[in-house]
Design an enzyme around this catalytic site. Sequence first.
Site, short mmCIF file in Angstrom:
data_model
loop_
_atom_site.label_atom_id
_atom_site.label_comp_id
_atom_site.label_asym_id
_atom_site.label_seq_id
_atom_site.Cartn_x
_atom_site.Cartn_y
_atom_site.Cartn_z
N ARG A 66 0.85 -1.20 0.00
CA ARG A 66 0.00 0.00 0.00
C ARG A 66 0.89 1.26 0.00
NH1 ARG A 66 -5.46 -0.09 1.19
NH2 ARG A 66 -5.44 -2.24 1.84
N MET A 91 -11.82 3.75 -4.31
CA MET A 91 -12.19 2.62 -3.47
C MET A 91 -10.99 1.88 -2.85
SD MET A 91 -15.21 3.34 -3.53
CE MET A 91 -16.72 2.44 -3.29
N ARG A 92 -9.93 2.61 -2.53
CA ARG A 92 -8.79 2.02 -1.82
C ARG A 92 -8.68 2.68 -0.45
NH1 ARG A 92 -7.33 -2.41 -3.47
NH2 ARG A 92 -5.35 -2.19 -2.40
N HIS A 110 -19.21 10.51 0.42
CA HIS A 110 -19.73 9.18 0.74
C HIS A 110 -21.26 9.23 0.62
CE1 HIS A 110 -19.81 5.22 2.59
NE2 HIS A 110 -20.84 5.65 3.29
N ASP A 146 -14.28 6.19 5.92
CA ASP A 146 -15.51 6.99 5.97
C ASP A 146 -15.70 7.72 7.31
OD1 ASP A 146 -16.07 6.10 3.38
OD2 ASP A 146 -17.10 4.34 4.12
N GLU A 175 -25.19 14.24 -4.67
CA GLU A 175 -23.72 14.28 -4.54
C GLU A 175 -23.13 15.28 -5.52
OE1 GLU A 175 -21.60 10.48 -4.34
OE2 GLU A 175 -23.51 9.47 -4.06
#
Length: 220
Positions: A66, A91-92, A110, A146, A175
């Site tokens: 990572r 989405m990591r 989110h 989140d 959003e």
Amino acid sequence: MSRKTGILISGRGSNMSALIEAAKGPGYPAEIAVVISNNLDAEGLKYAEEAGIATAAIDHRAHDSREAFEHVVDAELREHNVELVCLAGFMRLLTAEFVDGWRDRIINIHPSLLPAYPGVSIHERVVNDGVRISGCTVHFVRAEMDMGPIIAQAAVPVLPDDTADTLAQRVLTSEHRLYPQALRLVADGRVRVVHERVVFADPETESAPLYVPALRGNTR
Ligand code: GAR
């Protein structure tokens, strides 16, 4: 002064597109300097290229860790003199080290009213739980998924005949309205974090990033 902004995506990039379009507006305080995707096939990359924005596809799977992946992402952001980072369907999970390096300069959207419904499959869970109001949240990013000081929220009604898909679409529309407004506040320096809560510069700013549900009929 226009703040150079980098956007991280993983897929469709509709929030990214909303930010790109907003940034074209006169006087918008952020300029999209680069779009980075961890997914080489992300649809959003094409949109950004066509909009004349620098893009980088950095495959997370091509890196051993990572940290190694994030190092390349970080270098790309710095290469473009980025000051603010927007996660838009990225989405990591990010390491604490990366997040701390961009502390209070990295924001995320989110599709729920956080802290309710973090994670994935949000709209399925909301519909199954019979929740009447859902929405979306823009927040400063922290290492916990989140989580982080909340900048802006939009409430969206959940209608009795909603499926996860119809609700997702309604939330997504909100959003696209909310994220450009939240980035404007951050880029303008009208919000800051004090004791892990967002403090607004003035009463006008305080009420700007809040929406309430519209009635059935004007929500679709
Ligand atoms: C958006 O609904 C965004 O809020 C969500 O992914 C979608 C990306 O769509 N993000 C998260 O769930 C982050 N935890 P987009 O690629 O069309 O903007």
